[in-house]
Design a protein around this motif. Structure first.
Motif, PDB file in Angstrom:
ATOM      1  N   MET A   1       0.848  -1.206   0.000  1.00  0.00           N
ATOM      2  CA  MET A   1       0.000   0.000   0.000  1.00  0.00           C
ATOM      3  C   MET A   1       0.880   1.252   0.000  1.00  0.00           C
ATOM      4  SD  MET A   1      -3.389  -0.421   0.364  1.00  0.00           S
ATOM      5  CE  MET A   1      -4.235   0.441   1.668  1.00  0.00           C
ATOM      6  N   SER A   2       0.409   2.267  -0.687  1.00  0.00           N
ATOM      7  CA  SER A   2       1.165   3.521  -0.712  1.00  0.00           C
ATOM      8  C   SER A   2       0.235   4.653  -1.138  1.00  0.00           C
ATOM      9  CB  SER A   2       2.339   3.414  -1.691  1.00  0.00           C
ATOM     10  OG  SER A   2       1.849   3.049  -2.965  1.00  0.00           O
ATOM     11  N   VAL A   3       0.650   5.866  -0.805  1.00  0.00           N
ATOM     12  CA  VAL A   3      -0.050   7.053  -1.297  1.00  0.00           C
ATOM     13  C   VAL A   3       0.836   7.661  -2.376  1.00  0.00           C
ATOM     14  CG1 VAL A   3      -0.945   9.336  -0.714  1.00  0.00           C
ATOM     15  CG2 VAL A   3      -1.111   7.474   0.948  1.00  0.00           C
ATOM     16  N   LEU A   4       0.240   7.938  -3.526  1.00  0.00           N
ATOM     17  CA  LEU A   4       0.998   8.497  -4.653  1.00  0.00           C
ATOM     18  C   LEU A   4       0.820  10.015  -4.658  1.00  0.00           C
ATOM     19  CD1 LEU A   4       2.454   6.744  -6.775  1.00  0.00           C
ATOM     20  CD2 LEU A   4       0.561   7.211  -8.329  1.00  0.00           C
ATOM     21  N   VAL A   5       1.898  10.740  -4.956  1.00  0.00           N
ATOM     22  CA  VAL A   5       1.788  12.203  -5.026  1.00  0.00           C
ATOM     23  C   VAL A   5       2.272  12.676  -6.394  1.00  0.00           C
ATOM     24  CG1 VAL A   5       2.387  14.405  -3.955  1.00  0.00           C
ATOM     25  CG2 VAL A   5       2.316  12.333  -2.562  1.00  0.00           C
ATOM     26  N   TYR A   6       1.414  13.394  -7.091  1.00  0.00           N
ATOM     27  CA  TYR A   6       1.793  13.973  -8.389  1.00  0.00           C
ATOM     28  C   TYR A   6       2.536  15.287  -8.122  1.00  0.00           C
ATOM     29  CZ  TYR A   6       1.072  16.712 -12.672  1.00  0.00           C
ATOM     30  OH  TYR A   6       1.250  17.511 -13.784  1.00  0.00           O
ATOM     31  N   ILE A   7       3.761  15.359  -8.658  1.00  0.00           N
ATOM     32  CA  ILE A   7       4.626  16.515  -8.410  1.00  0.00           C
ATOM     33  C   ILE A   7       4.571  17.472  -9.604  1.00  0.00           C
ATOM     34  CG2 ILE A   7       7.061  17.218  -8.124  1.00  0.00           C
ATOM     35  CD1 ILE A   7       6.009  15.756  -5.677  1.00  0.00           C
ATOM     36  N   GLU A   8       4.369  18.748  -9.310  1.00  0.00           N
ATOM     37  CA  GLU A   8       4.453  19.771 -10.367  1.00  0.00           C
ATOM     38  C   GLU A   8       5.806  20.453 -10.282  1.00  0.00           C
ATOM     39  OE1 GLU A   8       1.345  22.693 -11.070  1.00  0.00           O
ATOM     40  OE2 GLU A   8      -0.021  21.381  -9.983  1.00  0.00           O
ATOM     41  N   GLN A   9       6.352  20.763 -11.447  1.00  0.00           N
ATOM     42  CA  GLN A   9       7.631  21.459 -11.472  1.00  0.00           C
ATOM     43  C   GLN A   9       7.568  22.631 -12.440  1.00  0.00           C
ATOM     44  OE1 GLN A   9      10.120  21.170 -14.225  1.00  0.00           O
ATOM     45  NE2 GLN A   9       9.545  19.295 -15.291  1.00  0.00           N
ATOM     46  N   ALA A  10       8.402  23.601 -12.196  1.00  0.00           N
ATOM     47  CA  ALA A  10       8.536  24.726 -13.135  1.00  0.00           C
ATOM     48  C   ALA A  10      10.014  24.955 -13.359  1.00  0.00           C
ATOM     49  CB  ALA A  10       7.888  25.981 -12.562  1.00  0.00           C
ATOM     50  N   GLU A  11      10.426  24.854 -14.602  1.00  0.00           N
ATOM     51  CA  GLU A  11      11.828  25.020 -14.983  1.00  0.00           C
ATOM     52  C   GLU A  11      12.769  24.190 -14.114  1.00  0.00           C
ATOM     53  OE1 GLU A  11      12.244  29.237 -14.935  1.00  0.00           O
ATOM     54  OE2 GLU A  11      10.967  29.479 -16.691  1.00  0.00           O
ATOM     55  N   GLY A  12      12.382  22.948 -13.887  1.00  0.00           N
ATOM     56  CA  GLY A  12      13.265  22.026 -13.176  1.00  0.00           C
ATOM     57  C   GLY A  12      13.148  22.074 -11.670  1.00  0.00           C
ATOM     58  N   LYS A  13      12.412  23.055 -11.147  1.00  0.00           N
ATOM     59  CA  LYS A  13      12.285  23.184  -9.683  1.00  0.00           C
ATOM     60  C   LYS A  13      10.904  22.671  -9.254  1.00  0.00           C
ATOM     61  CE  LYS A  13      16.091  25.703  -8.960  1.00  0.00           C
ATOM     62  NZ  LYS A  13      17.160  24.776  -9.233  1.00  0.00           N
ATOM     63  N   ILE A  14      10.901  21.899  -8.191  1.00  0.00           N
ATOM     64  CA  ILE A  14       9.631  21.369  -7.676  1.00  0.00           C
ATOM     65  C   ILE A  14       8.873  22.481  -6.963  1.00  0.00           C
ATOM     66  CG2 ILE A  14       8.631  19.781  -5.988  1.00  0.00           C
ATOM     67  CD1 ILE A  14      10.878  17.821  -6.792  1.00  0.00           C
ATOM     68  N   LYS A  15       7.572  22.587  -7.252  1.00  0.00           N
ATOM     69  CA  LYS A  15       6.781  23.670  -6.672  1.00  0.00           C
ATOM     70  C   LYS A  15       6.513  23.419  -5.191  1.00  0.00           C
ATOM     71  CE  LYS A  15       4.491  25.451 -10.722  1.00  0.00           C
ATOM     72  NZ  LYS A  15       3.236  25.948 -11.258  1.00  0.00           N
ATOM     73  N   LYS A  16       6.471  24.514  -4.452  1.00  0.00           N
ATOM     74  CA  LYS A  16       6.224  24.414  -2.997  1.00  0.00           C
ATOM     75  C   LYS A  16       4.873  23.749  -2.732  1.00  0.00           C
ATOM     76  CE  LYS A  16       5.507  27.273   1.087  1.00  0.00           C
ATOM     77  NZ  LYS A  16       4.256  27.989   1.228  1.00  0.00           N
ATOM     78  N   THR A  17       3.891  24.038  -3.582  1.00  0.00           N
ATOM     79  CA  THR A  17       2.572  23.461  -3.366  1.00  0.00           C
ATOM     80  C   THR A  17       2.626  21.927  -3.482  1.00  0.00           C
ATOM     81  OG1 THR A  17       2.168  23.993  -5.679  1.00  0.00           O
ATOM     82  CG2 THR A  17       1.152  25.428  -4.041  1.00  0.00           C
ATOM     83  N   SER A  18       3.516  21.427  -4.331  1.00  0.00           N
ATOM     84  CA  SER A  18       3.653  19.970  -4.442  1.00  0.00           C
ATOM     85  C   SER A  18       4.318  19.389  -3.195  1.00  0.00           C
ATOM     86  CB  SER A  18       4.468  19.599  -5.679  1.00  0.00           C
ATOM     87  OG  SER A  18       3.716  19.837  -6.842  1.00  0.00           O
ATOM     88  N   LEU A  19       5.258  20.158  -2.622  1.00  0.00           N
ATOM     89  CA  LEU A  19       5.876  19.687  -1.371  1.00  0.00           C
ATOM     90  C   LEU A  19       4.839  19.686  -0.250  1.00  0.00           C
ATOM     91  CD1 LEU A  19       9.357  21.457  -1.640  1.00  0.00           C
ATOM     92  CD2 LEU A  19       8.789  19.067  -2.114  1.00  0.00           C
ATOM     93  N   GLU A  20       3.913  20.651  -0.296  1.00  0.00           N
ATOM     94  CA  GLU A  20       2.811  20.636   0.678  1.00  0.00           C
ATOM     95  C   GLU A  20       1.951  19.382   0.483  1.00  0.00           C
ATOM     96  OE1 GLU A  20       2.352  25.514   1.021  1.00  0.00           O
ATOM     97  OE2 GLU A  20       0.727  24.349   0.148  1.00  0.00           O
ATOM     98  N   ALA A  21       1.744  19.019  -0.797  1.00  0.00           N
ATOM     99  CA  ALA A  21       0.970  17.803  -1.091  1.00  0.00           C
ATOM    100  C   ALA A  21       1.686  16.568  -0.536  1.00  0.00           C
ATOM    101  CB  ALA A  21       0.732  17.667  -2.594  1.00  0.00           C
ATOM    102  N   VAL A  22       3.020  16.549  -0.670  1.00  0.00           N
ATOM    103  CA  VAL A  22       3.799  15.422  -0.117  1.00  0.00           C
ATOM    104  C   VAL A  22       3.646  15.387   1.408  1.00  0.00           C
ATOM    105  CG1 VAL A  22       6.115  14.455   0.195  1.00  0.00           C
ATOM    106  CG2 VAL A  22       5.468  15.408  -2.023  1.00  0.00           C
ATOM    107  N   SER A  23       3.728  16.568   2.036  1.00  0.00           N
ATOM    108  CA  SER A  23       3.589  16.634   3.505  1.00  0.00           C
ATOM    109  C   SER A  23       2.222  16.108   3.922  1.00  0.00           C
ATOM    110  CB  SER A  23       3.737  18.082   4.001  1.00  0.00           C
ATOM    111  OG  SER A  23       4.966  18.618   3.598  1.00  0.00           O
ATOM    112  N   PHE A  24       1.198  16.497   3.156  1.00  0.00           N
ATOM    113  CA  PHE A  24      -0.166  16.027   3.438  1.00  0.00           C
ATOM    114  C   PHE A  24      -0.215  14.499   3.314  1.00  0.00           C
ATOM    115  CE2 PHE A  24      -4.398  14.729   2.274  1.00  0.00           C
ATOM    116  CZ  PHE A  24      -5.256  15.542   3.010  1.00  0.00           C
TER     117      PHE A  24
END
Ligand code: FAD
Length: 321
Positions: A1-24
């Protein structure tokens, strides 16, 4: 079992909102016993960035490095995440609520037969069923949605979740995906533009000016304050309509909706349409010479005074800190 997180990036940098999604997702996995948190990054992402999702709580990162996946190919992203979903046997996908996130989530929901809730503000209540709290009416109210599907997609409202930063680096593995050419047929080009260094929709601090600034020649003091605070600059709608500032800075119901930790409103009256874009801010500071300006009712801190006197003094004081 696992939770999958879709990561958004802009110009090679991972967006802070995606890191918030990972934290969630990390907190969710701990709560539901879903085990690993697996992030999925698509396209060309800086190598150092990839492992850093671990700090936010991901145990593993799957990376499909095909540069055709760099940006805006929504259908291809939905296909790639759906394939990762099947491979990992996950039942839950978490992602950031954003234009791209919403577009991918809707397509993914069809592909993996999942229930989708967007604008989620806290971990679901799993005491009886699976009740998800989400923000509605531009942050003025909350709704509770019962998710009854086995597969679930949760799109997390930005700045609603505290960012976890104390995890260990994630193991990075390459993800093989098989995406048909037709998925690359349409592409959305990026419309987010940075003012200075900071993207307005993502900014943790925003300094905004309204018609009280009198003219574009006075924006230097807004930009100076923004620079001191490491903030993005915004404006009210009339300001961009008149052409004092570019349209991509227009904040409100018909513009960019922001949810920063700190929103500083200078010479803005606080019309309901402006408030609709800022009322999810954690702290609002209003500077206005009219003590009856409606914005003061929504403010955490207010300064009644002439912006042309207050803002330079505030900036000097902050620089001296
Ligand atoms: P004003 O209403 O003119 O207010 C200027 C303020 O500056 C006043 O409060 C005044 O006291 C203060 N001031 C003046 N001089 C000084 C000084 N020297 N120092 C300090 N303070 C000073 N607006 C948005 O912003 N975003 C939207 O998305 C949006 N969408 C809209 C959608 C619709 C359908 C409609 C009808 C309107 C929308 N509007 C929107 C417009 C909105 O109703 C207001 O007209 C607008 O927000 C007012 O902008 P303002 O506060 O900059 O200007």
């Amino acid at each position: 079992m696992s939770v999958l997180v879709y990561i958004e990036q802009a110009e090679g940098k991972i967006k802070k909102t995606s890191l918030e999604a990972v934290s969630f997702a990390s907190a969710l996995a701990a709560k539901t016993g879903e085990g690993d948190v697996i992030a999925v990054a698509l396209g060309s992402v800086d190598q150092a960035e990839l492992a850093s999702v671990g700090k936010a709580g991901a145990t593993k990162l799957l990376h499909a490095s095909d540069s055709r996946l760099d940006a805006g190919v929504i259908q291809a992203h939905a296909t790639a995440v759906a394939q990762a979903f099947e491979k990992t046997g996950s039942k839950t996908v978490v992602l950031a609520k954003s234009s791209l996130g919403d577009a991918v989530a809707a397509r993914l929901a069809i592909k993996v037969n999942a229930g989708l809730v967007s604008n989620v503000v806290e971990l679901p209540n799993t005491d009886s069923g699976y009740i998800v709290k989400r923000s509605i009416y531009t942050g003025k109210a909350f709704a509770e949605t019962s998710l009854t599907t086995e597969n679930k997609i949760l799109a997390i409202k930005k700045n609603a979740i505290d960012l976890k930063t104390d995890g260990a680096d994630a193991a990075v593995e390459s993800l093989e995906v098989n995406i048909p050419d037709s998925d690359f047929g349409s592409k959305i080009t990026a419309t987010e533009r940075a003012t200075g260094e900071v993207l307005l929709p993502e900014a943790d601090i925003v300094v905004s000016g309204g018609r009280g600034m009198k003219g574009p020649e006075n924006w230097g003091m807004i930009e100076d304050l923004a620079k001191t605070l490491g903030a993005a600059t915004g404006c009210s709608k009339p300001v961009s309509d008149i052409g004092w500032r570019p349209h991509h800075e227009h904040v409100g119901q018909t513009g960019v909706k922001v949810a920063p930790s700190l929103y500083v409103a200078i010479g803005i009256s606080g019309a309901i349409q402006h408030l609709a874009g800022v009322n999810s801010s954690k702290c609002i500071v209003v500077i206005n010479k009219d003590p009856e300006a409606p914005f003061f009712k929504a403010a955490d801190y207010g300064i009644v005074g002439d912006a042309f006197e207050v803002v330079p003094k505030l900036n000097e004081a902050l620089k001296a800190e």
